[in-house]
Design an enzyme around this catalytic site. Sequence first.
Site, PDB file in Angstrom:
ATOM      1  N   GLY A   1      -4.400  -1.396   3.190  1.00  0.00           N
ATOM      2  CA  GLY A   1      -3.175  -1.072   2.462  1.00  0.00           C
ATOM      3  C   GLY A   1      -3.446  -0.243   1.218  1.00  0.00           C
ATOM      4  O   GLY A   1      -4.609   0.005   0.848  1.00  0.00           O
ATOM      5  N   ASP A   2      -2.365   0.235   0.604  1.00  0.00           N
ATOM      6  CA  ASP A   2      -2.420   1.004  -0.646  1.00  0.00           C
ATOM      7  C   ASP A   2      -3.237   2.283  -0.526  1.00  0.00           C
ATOM      8  O   ASP A   2      -3.862   2.728  -1.491  1.00  0.00           O
ATOM      9  CB  ASP A   2      -2.966   0.124  -1.797  1.00  0.00           C
ATOM     10  CG  ASP A   2      -2.129  -1.120  -1.993  1.00  0.00           C
ATOM     11  OD1 ASP A   2      -0.909  -1.060  -1.761  1.00  0.00           O
ATOM     12  OD2 ASP A   2      -2.700  -2.157  -2.371  1.00  0.00           O
TER      13      ASP A   2
ATOM     14  N   LYS B   1       0.312   5.823   1.125  1.00  0.00           N
ATOM     15  CA  LYS B   1       1.294   6.172   2.180  1.00  0.00           C
ATOM     16  C   LYS B   1       2.577   6.749   1.578  1.00  0.00           C
ATOM     17  O   LYS B   1       3.137   7.706   2.105  1.00  0.00           O
ATOM     18  CB  LYS B   1       1.619   4.919   3.025  1.00  0.00           C
ATOM     19  CG  LYS B   1       0.402   4.369   3.762  1.00  0.00           C
ATOM     20  CD  LYS B   1       0.710   3.078   4.497  1.00  0.00           C
ATOM     21  CE  LYS B   1       0.934   1.895   3.596  1.00  0.00           C
ATOM     22  NZ  LYS B   1      -0.262   1.418   2.858  1.00  0.00           N
TER      23      LYS B   1
ATOM     24  N   GLY C   1       4.312  -1.817  -1.553  1.00  0.00           N
ATOM     25  CA  GLY C   1       4.620  -1.123  -2.799  1.00  0.00           C
ATOM     26  C   GLY C   1       4.125   0.295  -2.605  1.00  0.00           C
ATOM     27  O   GLY C   1       2.921   0.533  -2.606  1.00  0.00           O
ATOM     28  N   HIS C   2       5.041   1.211  -2.354  1.00  0.00           N
ATOM     29  CA  HIS C   2       4.668   2.595  -2.052  1.00  0.00           C
ATOM     30  C   HIS C   2       5.033   3.472  -3.249  1.00  0.00           C
ATOM     31  O   HIS C   2       6.201   3.612  -3.590  1.00  0.00           O
ATOM     32  CB  HIS C   2       5.373   3.078  -0.780  1.00  0.00           C
ATOM     33  CG  HIS C   2       4.916   2.362   0.454  1.00  0.00           C
ATOM     34  ND1 HIS C   2       5.372   2.643   1.714  1.00  0.00           N
ATOM     35  CD2 HIS C   2       4.002   1.361   0.613  1.00  0.00           C
ATOM     36  CE1 HIS C   2       4.770   1.844   2.589  1.00  0.00           C
ATOM     37  NE2 HIS C   2       3.948   1.063   1.941  1.00  0.00           N
TER      38      HIS C   2
ATOM     39  N   GLN D   1       1.469  -1.645   4.692  1.00  0.00           N
ATOM     40  CA  GLN D   1       0.169  -2.333   4.763  1.00  0.00           C
ATOM     41  C   GLN D   1      -0.867  -1.406   5.425  1.00  0.00           C
ATOM     42  O   GLN D   1      -0.789  -0.209   5.242  1.00  0.00           O
ATOM     43  CB  GLN D   1       0.277  -3.677   5.504  1.00  0.00           C
ATOM     44  CG  GLN D   1       1.054  -4.748   4.718  1.00  0.00           C
ATOM     45  CD  GLN D   1       2.565  -4.574   4.775  1.00  0.00           C
ATOM     46  OE1 GLN D   1       3.150  -4.502   5.843  1.00  0.00           O
ATOM     47  NE2 GLN D   1       3.216  -4.516   3.634  1.00  0.00           N
TER      48      GLN D   1
ATOM     49  N   THR E   1      -1.483  -9.637   7.166  1.00  0.00           N
ATOM     50  CA  THR E   1      -0.051  -9.831   7.007  1.00  0.00           C
ATOM     51  C   THR E   1       0.511 -10.274   8.362  1.00  0.00           C
ATOM     52  O   THR E   1      -0.238 -10.476   9.319  1.00  0.00           O
ATOM     53  CB  THR E   1       0.633  -8.562   6.437  1.00  0.00           C
ATOM     54  OG1 THR E   1       1.974  -8.899   6.065  1.00  0.00           O
ATOM     55  CG2 THR E   1       0.625  -7.406   7.432  1.00  0.00           C
TER      56      THR E   1
ATOM     57  N   LYS F   1      -5.305  -7.091  -9.558  1.00  0.00           N
ATOM     58  CA  LYS F   1      -6.464  -6.200  -9.528  1.00  0.00           C
ATOM     59  C   LYS F   1      -6.898  -6.046  -8.077  1.00  0.00           C
ATOM     60  O   LYS F   1      -7.010  -7.048  -7.363  1.00  0.00           O
ATOM     61  CB  LYS F   1      -7.590  -6.836 -10.343  1.00  0.00           C
ATOM     62  CG  LYS F   1      -8.780  -5.959 -10.593  1.00  0.00           C
ATOM     63  CD  LYS F   1      -9.727  -6.693 -11.571  1.00  0.00           C
ATOM     64  CE  LYS F   1     -10.876  -5.814 -12.023  1.00  0.00           C
ATOM     65  NZ  LYS F   1     -11.903  -5.619 -11.018  1.00  0.00           N
ATOM     66  N   ARG F   2      -7.121  -4.814  -7.653  1.00  0.00           N
ATOM     67  CA  ARG F   2      -7.600  -4.612  -6.279  1.00  0.00           C
ATOM     68  C   ARG F   2      -9.123  -4.659  -6.255  1.00  0.00           C
ATOM     69  O   ARG F   2      -9.770  -4.103  -7.145  1.00  0.00           O
ATOM     70  CB  ARG F   2      -7.112  -3.259  -5.741  1.00  0.00           C
ATOM     71  CG  ARG F   2      -5.597  -3.180  -5.619  1.00  0.00           C
ATOM     72  CD  ARG F   2      -5.176  -1.777  -5.163  1.00  0.00           C
ATOM     73  NE  ARG F   2      -3.731  -1.647  -5.123  1.00  0.00           N
ATOM     74  CZ  ARG F   2      -3.080  -0.513  -5.379  1.00  0.00           C
ATOM     75  NH1 ARG F   2      -3.736   0.580  -5.689  1.00  0.00           N
ATOM     76  NH2 ARG F   2      -1.772  -0.478  -5.323  1.00  0.00           N
TER      77      ARG F   2
HETATM   78  P1  GDP Z   1       0.713   2.834  -0.561  1.00  0.00           P
HETATM   79  O1  GDP Z   1       1.068   1.387  -0.585  1.00  0.00           O
HETATM   80  O2  GDP Z   1      -0.158   3.199   0.599  1.00  0.00           O
HETATM   81  O3  GDP Z   1       1.914   3.734  -0.660  1.00  0.00           O
HETATM   82  O4  GDP Z   1      -0.173   3.098  -1.863  1.00  0.00           O
HETATM   83  P2  GDP Z   1       0.149   2.549  -3.350  1.00  0.00           P
HETATM   84  O5  GDP Z   1       1.253   3.338  -3.921  1.00  0.00           O
HETATM   85  O6  GDP Z   1       0.267   1.068  -3.364  1.00  0.00           O
HETATM   86  O7  GDP Z   1      -1.230   2.840  -4.062  1.00  0.00           O
HETATM   87  C1  GDP Z   1      -1.751   4.123  -4.177  1.00  0.00           C
HETATM   88  C2  GDP Z   1      -1.896   4.445  -5.665  1.00  0.00           C
HETATM   89  O8  GDP Z   1      -2.692   5.599  -5.830  1.00  0.00           O
HETATM   90  C3  GDP Z   1      -0.574   4.787  -6.334  1.00  0.00           C
HETATM   91  O9  GDP Z   1      -0.631   4.415  -7.684  1.00  0.00           O
HETATM   92  C4  GDP Z   1      -0.498   6.303  -6.201  1.00  0.00           C
HETATM   93  O10 GDP Z   1       0.305   6.909  -7.205  1.00  0.00           O
HETATM   94  C5  GDP Z   1      -1.939   6.671  -6.375  1.00  0.00           C
HETATM   95  N1  GDP Z   1      -2.408   7.848  -5.640  1.00  0.00           N
HETATM   96  C6  GDP Z   1      -2.028   8.321  -4.407  1.00  0.00           C
HETATM   97  N2  GDP Z   1      -2.791   9.373  -4.053  1.00  0.00           N
HETATM   98  C7  GDP Z   1      -3.674   9.554  -5.063  1.00  0.00           C
HETATM   99  C8  GDP Z   1      -4.759  10.463  -5.266  1.00  0.00           C
HETATM  100  O11 GDP Z   1      -5.087  11.300  -4.434  1.00  0.00           O
HETATM  101  N3  GDP Z   1      -5.465  10.324  -6.430  1.00  0.00           N
HETATM  102  C9  GDP Z   1      -5.169   9.388  -7.379  1.00  0.00           C
HETATM  103  N4  GDP Z   1      -5.923   9.346  -8.471  1.00  0.00           N
HETATM  104  N5  GDP Z   1      -4.157   8.524  -7.209  1.00  0.00           N
HETATM  105  C10 GDP Z   1      -3.440   8.595  -6.070  1.00  0.00           C
HETATM  106  P1  IMO Z   2       1.318  -1.511   1.109  1.00  0.00           P
HETATM  107  O1  IMO Z   2       2.386  -1.150   2.101  1.00  0.00           O
HETATM  108  C1  IMO Z   2      -2.075  -4.106   0.173  1.00  0.00           C
HETATM  109  C2  IMO Z   2      -1.843  -8.239   1.634  1.00  0.00           C
HETATM  110  C3  IMO Z   2      -1.700  -9.357   0.622  1.00  0.00           C
HETATM  111  C4  IMO Z   2      -2.420 -10.475   1.351  1.00  0.00           C
HETATM  112  C5  IMO Z   2      -2.025 -10.249   2.812  1.00  0.00           C
HETATM  113  C6  IMO Z   2      -0.851 -11.097   3.287  1.00  0.00           C
HETATM  114  O2  IMO Z   2       1.708  -1.263  -0.304  1.00  0.00           O
HETATM  115  O3  IMO Z   2       0.012  -0.895   1.490  1.00  0.00           O
HETATM  116  P2  IMO Z   2       1.771 -11.020   2.836  1.00  0.00           P
HETATM  117  O4  IMO Z   2       2.544 -11.102   1.551  1.00  0.00           O
HETATM  118  O5  IMO Z   2       2.000  -9.759   3.607  1.00  0.00           O
HETATM  119  O6  IMO Z   2       1.901 -12.244   3.687  1.00  0.00           O
HETATM  120  O7  IMO Z   2       0.224 -11.000   2.360  1.00  0.00           O
HETATM  121  O8  IMO Z   2      -1.670  -8.873   2.901  1.00  0.00           O
HETATM  122  N1  IMO Z   2      -0.818  -7.176   1.534  1.00  0.00           N
HETATM  123  C7  IMO Z   2      -1.050  -5.943   1.068  1.00  0.00           C
HETATM  124  N2  IMO Z   2      -2.167  -5.403   0.522  1.00  0.00           N
HETATM  125  N3  IMO Z   2      -0.981  -3.344   0.342  1.00  0.00           N
HETATM  126  C8  IMO Z   2       0.137  -3.864   0.909  1.00  0.00           C
HETATM  127  O9  IMO Z   2       1.208  -3.116   1.227  1.00  0.00           O
HETATM  128  C9  IMO Z   2       0.145  -5.236   1.257  1.00  0.00           C
HETATM  129  N4  IMO Z   2       1.071  -6.066   1.812  1.00  0.00           N
HETATM  130  C10 IMO Z   2       0.455  -7.249   1.990  1.00  0.00           C
HETATM  131  O10 IMO Z   2      -2.335  -9.035  -0.592  1.00  0.00           O
HETATM  132  O11 IMO Z   2      -3.807 -10.280   1.263  1.00  0.00           O
HETATM  133 MG    MG Z   3       0.965  -0.251  -1.898  1.00  0.00          MG
END
Ligand code: GDP
Ligand code: IMO
Ligand code: MG
Length: 422
Positions: free
Chosen positions: A12-13, A16, A40-41, A221, A236, A301-302
């Site tokens: 995840g994160d 996307k 959280g996108h 995720q 998840t 914290k990741r």
């Molecule tokens: P998602 O859940 O896959 O949409 O990702 P998140 O938004 O949770 O986490 C990605 C984080 O990295 C966010 O704070 C974005 O603003 C940031 N981000 C995305 N692409 C880049 C990149 O290429 N470089 C940096 N430094 N940050 C990025």
């Molecule tokens: P995005 O879409 C990162 C993780 C949680 C936990 C496990 C199960 O932003 O990438 P849940 O609440 O789904 O039952 O939790 O999955 N988790 C994520 N980790 N990014 C996410 O979403 C996540 N959604 C759930 O931290 O380990």
């Molecule tokens: Mg996220």
Amino acid sequence: MKVDVLLGLQWGDEGKGKAVDVLTPRYDVIARFQGGPNAGHTLEFEGQKYVLRSVPSGIFQGNKINIIGNGVVLDPALFKAEAEALEASGHSLKDRLHISKKAHLILPTHRLLDAAYEAAKGDAKVGTTGRGIGPAYTDKISRNGLRVGDILYHFDTKYVRVKTYHEQLLKSLNYSYDLTEPEKAWFEGIEYLKQFKFTDSEHEINHLVNSGKSILCEGAQGTMLDIDFGSYPFVTSSSTVCAGACTGLGVAPNRIGEVYGLFKAYCTRVGAGPFPTELLDETGDKICTLGCEFGSVTGRKRRCGWIDLVALKYSVMINGVTKLIMTKSDVLDSFETIKACVAYNVDGDEIDYFPYDINEHVEPVYVELPGWQTDMTKMQSENEFPEEFNGYLSFLEEQLGVPVKIVSVGADREQTIERYTE
Ligand code: GDP
Ligand code: IMO
Ligand code: MG
């Protein structure tokens, strides 16, 4: 016309939200197919930052139709807060966000059950986001769930039936709670939800495809959190993989076109569970600081580590990835060398496939590559890429067997570089 899918290949994160926003101008429709407000996108453009949880990331460019599919679980209270905040910032959703009648509802008692189950697990807890995701999907599969379409007919009776059942479970778990406030907010959310268009989204999507419209399905995720193929039980509760787009939207498998697989230039994980390449040292801290690796919604914290190509290869296989997108490359800009895990050592045996279990017996085997030590955040084209960075890309492509078509060098929409060279 085909339906393309964009999803995360790690835990995840991966970025996307940003990637969907960047690709939105190329599509007519953006659709979420699974997950819920555990997502959280993040999107950044024109100096503004937005974090989306249930709303698809295609709402900011060009008035496109956005769909919340049947595979999603929706919390009306959180949805109301999210949609109202977007509205207040000038992004009205009412005419262009459609919600599947078959999407399941997260009840206030689902959140309580999430907390109660986690507490009951003690040290073995998953570290969920606490949004009621697991219990909501449990009710879906065990045929106790409430769906968005239920809101329209005899809803109060249906709600009381499920709530009563949940309260029995909570009692058996000795979990004390006060439902007054959450329930009030939830019913306000239900009223708010009624202003949106509830659709038979499987019909809508197939009709759109048949009439020549292009669709991008947005995953939440990541593959390593998938209920079947992730690091179970630290996963998840939904199908985060490409097949999830078929069941989560009613799209037939032969309609799937490109599959965009996203990965960070390194790797992170939030919550509990195995993470073979995790760095519990100053290098891990450096990645965390430079990458601002804190949860977009929960602020947790990741955990950070090097890229894991054994896990990534597995993700590419499961999803049938056709194009890779590498994000957060800039985070490694200052590193002298970069490590990539190419195999696992399991009790003395070296394996290059993803095993049944990635437990404490799994040790990563690394290769070390030269870093590029260049600020890439302002680069506009692949012609500017440093030689070492091209070397890193070539190495990844060779290992994964799929081309990296887009590189992200910063959080802003503009910090995105397409690659055209084969
Ligand atoms: P998602 O859940 O896959 O949409 O990702 P998140 O938004 O949770 O986490 C990605 C984080 O990295 C966010 O704070 C974005 O603003 C940031 N981000 C995305 N692409 C880049 C990149 O290429 N470089 C940096 N430094 N940050 C990025
Ligand atoms: P995005 O879409 C990162 C993780 C949680 C936990 C496990 C199960 O932003 O990438 P849940 O609440 O789904 O039952 O939790 O999955 N988790 C994520 N980790 N990014 C996410 O979403 C996540 N959604 C759930 O931290 O380990
Ligand atoms: Mg996220």
